[in-house]
Enzyme design. Structure first.
Site, short mmCIF file in Angstrom:
data_model
loop_
_atom_site.label_atom_id
_atom_site.label_comp_id
_atom_site.label_asym_id
_atom_site.label_seq_id
_atom_site.Cartn_x
_atom_site.Cartn_y
_atom_site.Cartn_z
N ASN A 151 -1.89 1.56 5.96
CA ASN A 151 -1.08 0.56 5.21
C ASN A 151 -0.54 -0.30 6.48
OD1 ASN A 151 0.93 -0.96 3.91
ND2 ASN A 151 2.41 0.61 4.34
N GLY A 152 -0.67 -1.91 6.30
CA GLY A 152 -0.20 -2.66 7.43
C GLY A 152 -1.49 -3.41 7.52
N CYS A 162 0.70 -1.32 -0.09
CA CYS A 162 -0.18 0.04 -0.07
C CYS A 162 0.79 1.41 0.07
CB CYS A 162 -0.98 0.23 1.05
SG CYS A 162 -1.97 -1.40 1.40
N GLU A 179 17.66 -16.09 -10.53
CA GLU A 179 17.25 -14.86 -10.87
C GLU A 179 16.44 -14.87 -12.24
OE1 GLU A 179 16.37 -12.51 -9.33
OE2 GLU A 179 16.39 -10.62 -10.61
N HIS A 238 20.80 -35.25 -10.41
CA HIS A 238 20.22 -35.84 -9.21
C HIS A 238 18.52 -35.56 -9.24
CE1 HIS A 238 24.37 -36.06 -7.19
NE2 HIS A 238 24.42 -34.75 -7.81
N LYS A 261 5.54 -4.06 -4.96
CA LYS A 261 6.92 -3.97 -4.78
C LYS A 261 7.58 -4.02 -3.37
CE LYS A 261 10.73 -1.94 -6.94
NZ LYS A 261 11.31 -3.17 -7.65
N TRP A 298 -2.88 -2.57 -1.73
CA TRP A 298 -2.63 -4.00 -1.90
C TRP A 298 -3.41 -4.86 -0.97
CZ3 TRP A 298 -0.36 -8.43 0.62
CH2 TRP A 298 0.07 -9.36 -0.27
N LYS A 348 12.50 -13.85 -12.77
CA LYS A 348 11.87 -12.71 -13.45
C LYS A 348 11.05 -13.44 -14.51
CE LYS A 348 12.81 -9.82 -11.93
NZ LYS A 348 13.73 -9.65 -10.78
N GLU A 378 7.51 -14.27 -12.47
CA GLU A 378 6.94 -12.87 -12.14
C GLU A 378 6.32 -12.10 -13.28
OE1 GLU A 378 8.80 -10.36 -9.17
OE2 GLU A 378 10.90 -10.73 -10.55
N ARG A 419 3.44 -0.01 -4.95
CA ARG A 419 3.11 -0.80 -3.64
C ARG A 419 1.93 -1.34 -3.81
NH1 ARG A 419 6.95 1.65 -0.13
NH2 ARG A 419 5.64 0.92 1.66
C1 F6R Z 1 11.49 -9.80 -7.60
C2 F6R Z 1 11.49 -9.06 -6.53
C3 F6R Z 1 11.45 -9.25 -5.02
C4 F6R Z 1 12.08 -8.53 -4.30
C5 F6R Z 1 11.94 -8.92 -2.84
C6 F6R Z 1 12.65 -8.23 -1.74
O1 F6R Z 1 11.88 -9.16 -8.88
O2 F6R Z 1 11.67 -7.53 -6.75
O3 F6R Z 1 11.96 -10.57 -5.20
O4 F6R Z 1 13.65 -8.54 -4.63
O5 F6R Z 1 10.38 -8.74 -2.45
O6 F6R Z 1 12.50 -6.47 -2.06
P1 F6R Z 1 13.35 -5.77 -1.07
O7 F6R Z 1 14.52 -5.75 -2.09
O8 F6R Z 1 12.71 -4.41 -1.11
O9 F6R Z 1 13.61 -6.08 0.12
#
Ligand code: F6R
Length: 618
Positions: A104-105, A2, A487, A510, A613, A78, A491, A494, A30
């Site tokens: 938020n929370g 949020c 990674e 394995h 995010k 969110w 990507k 998601e 967010r």
């Molecule tokens: C993936 C992504 C997430 C963040 C994770 C940690 O693309 O962005 O996996 O890396 O949620 O977020 P931060 O770095 O803000 O603690």
């Protein structure tokens, strides 16, 4: 999760609404389940809120514009408690309409409070946990006659994590906020002040800000900011200057923020390196306020982080162990927190986070510090909770990252942990000064090498378009290529909602090799042939193993590595780089691939489904 904005100014004008709209556009990363704004003027409160992305709110505002006002609060959601509907969108008003709140929370005791309020005759309009705060605040306001006092009284009754902002019908020159665990920062203007979930909310209006701590209430008027604890004791907050360029948070001609942020990566790495070396070639990390004697005596490093940031931690492990000869463990913050890890005063905990607000990481930091460990945060967002709660913050200078999937922050995190490793190597004498200088000079060449990969993006984009109907993609890597493979898979999951998995190439036999079937696409990250021969040769064998079973091999390899040609269906060349630094270039084709494939499927790459995010709930 949020995003929250609060604004108060002297004049009655359209500015509060404009500030709130622009802030919500910047904060949409967010959460994007719903959005709403309430403005306050002499006539009282007026609001609009809508389920869906910000565009739905914009349409509603075009149909029924909000009046000129002197204060506003806004929210982008969110969803946690209550589905993403108009009714559950914030702001929430008290039954008598005297106050409006955004939140938020998660209010953990909301059910008990709701029962109590229902018993007292309150009729609820939504399924949210937030609405209890609106009703409690209105009652406290009626009783105490002062909004900050009422906010303190309300905050004392709430359990869980919250940032709450409130405006009152009868005081259009006041916004009050409370924070416990969820983020809130203050922006200082001339004749106007701001509150935001993070500095991105108001960076276009001011670069002066105040940090708020745990369990604090802040009151902003056009000319003053007052901060107290929940008991009403005055607090002097720390002031800081935001060094983000506001223009970094706009798309700047790119179709998506993610495209732009991939292109920002050379600058993110360069800016993170800036000023970290003296003219005589000595490493200097001014922000590292942990006692040098302690850093010399550290006997273990534990990296805690989540998601992409944790993969940056995996890369750091290879580099720091090699350079400093200190054991490094990497652990997902949520696993660390609930495991009973062995942490002592000689453990250095490195917490990596772009947002600085990831709740799992915050809780793990608190746990580590309770055990006596020192915590160094590698963090991108100034004034964030993680930066504030750690013993020292080593800032990445990636600038604002708006796309939900992390790209430039990842490269900046890897860069910052290299700097930390070199600094520890220097301090502990495990590296010769000329070794450190040689690595720093290679690091300085990395932005150009990353740029070169980006310039070759068309080949990767074409492949992504061809592969848009793929249902499963595997990624293999060894050594530092392993976190790169993980990674790459993250990507793709998601952004493109495709099943993807990243494996350590040696693990293939394995079990995972059973997944290989005719035509299965497999990306392989090949280590430099100029590094350890054995590593390179083993990965070539792995490519042959999957190819022999029908896999379609898509290879990321270093320019000049002719040995890979005969085993790869397609090769993405990356410039030569030292083995430990290679993730900074090797991951870029995988980011571009995922972004382009998701775009080819018509998906929203900046705001993938179900994600936000900043993950500010556990
Ligand atoms: C993936 C992504 C997430 C963040 C994770 C940690 O693309 O962005 O996996 O890396 O949620 O977020 P931060 O770095 O803000 O603690």
């Amino acid at each position: 999760m949020c995003g929250i904005i609060g604004y108060v100014g002297q004049a009655t004008s359209s500015r509060p609404l404009e500030v709130a709209r622009q802030a919500l556009a910047r904060l949409q990363y967010r959460g994007y389940d719903s959005a709403g704004i309430v403005v306050a003027n002499q006539e009282g409160l007026s609001f609009v809120k809508r389920a869906g992305k910000l565009s739905a709110l914009e349409e509603a505002l075009a149909e029924s514009p909000l009046p000129a006002a002197s204060a506003a609060i806004g929210h982008t959601r969110w969803a946690t408690h209550g589905g993403p509907t108009d009714q559950n969108a914030h702001p929430h008003l008290s039954q008598d309409g005297s106050v409006a709140v955004v939140h938020n929370g998660i209010l953990e005791n909301h059910q008990a409070l709701r029962d109590e309020l229902v018993e007292a005759g309150v009729e609820f309009q939504s399924q949210t946990d937030t609405e209890v705060a609106a009703h409690l605040l209105a009652r406290a306001y009626q009783e105490l006659g002062d909004l900050p006092d009422a906010m303190r009284a309300t905050a004392r009754r709430l359990e869980g994590a919250f940032t709450l902002l409130a405006v009152a019908q009868d005081n259009p020159h006041l916004v009050v906020g409370a924070r416990r665990t969820s983020p809130l920062v203050v922006g200082l203007g001339e004749g106007e002040n701001f509150l935001g979930s993070d500095v991105a909310a108001f960076v276009a209006c001011t670069d002066q800000a105040l940090e708020l701590g745990q369990d604090q209430v802040v009151t902003i008027t056009p000319d003053a900011v007052a901060v107290t604890d929940f008991g009403g004791n005055a607090i002097e907050p720390r002031r800081f200057t935001i060094d983000w360029d506001a223009s970094a948070a706009v798309k700047g001609g790119f179709e998506t923020f993610m495209d732009k942020e991939i292109h920002d990566q050379p600058d993110a790495v360069r800016d993170t390196l800036l000023g970290r070396m003296t003219p005589s070639g000595q490493m200097q990390l001014d922000e590292l306020r942990v006692d040098e004697a302690l850093l010399r005596s550290v006997d273990k490093i534990v990296v805690i982080a989540c998601g992409t940031a944790a993969y940056a931690g995996h890369v750091a492990k290879y580099a720091i162990e090699h350079w400093c000869r200190i054991p490094v463990e990497v652990e997902l913050a949520h696993e660390f927190r609930y495991r009973d890890p062995v942490v002592t005063a000689k453990t250095l905990v490195v917490a990596i986070s772009q947002s600085g607000e990831t709740m799992d990481t915050i809780m793990a930091i608190r746990h580590a510090r309770e055990q006596g460990a020192k915590v160094v945060a590698v963090v991108n967002t100034m004034g964030s909770t993680i930066a504030r709660e750690s013993d020292a913050a080593l800032y990445t200078h990636a600038g604002p990252e708006v796309a939900v999937a992390s790209t430039k922050a990842f490269l900046a995190q890897i860069t910052a942990t290299y700097l930390l490793g070199l600094y520890l190597g220097q301090l502990r004498g495990t590296m010769f000064p000329d070794e450190i200088r040689a690595i720093l000079s290679e690091l300085e060449k990395m932005p150009d090498r990353i740029r070169q990969v980006i310039e070759g993006e068309d080949v990767i984009r074409q492949l992504a378009v061809q592969m848009k109907d793929a249902t499963s993609v595997l990624f293999l890597g060894r050594h530092v290529g392993y976190p790169v493979a993980m990674e790459g898979a993250l990507k793709l999951k998601e952004l493109a909602y495709i099943h993807a998995e990243g494996f350590a190439a040696g693990e293939l036999k394995h079990g995972p090799i059973a997944l290989i079937d005719e035509g299965q696409p497999v990306f392989v990250v090949v280590p430099s042939p100029r590094g350890r021969d054995i590593l390179h040769d083993k990965v070539l064998s792995n490519i042959q193993e999957v190819r022999a079973r029908g896999a379609r091999t898509l290879v990321v390899a270093e320019e000049g590595d002719n040995a890979v040609r005969e085993f790869a269906e397609q090769i993405f060349w990356v410039p030569q780089a030292p083995t430990l630094l290679a993730p900074l270039v090797a991951v870029v084709p995988l980011q571009i691939f995922a972004c382009a494939l998701a775009s080819a499927k018509g998906l929203d790459v900046d705001q993938p489904r179900n994600l936000a995010k900043s993950v500010t709930v556990e």
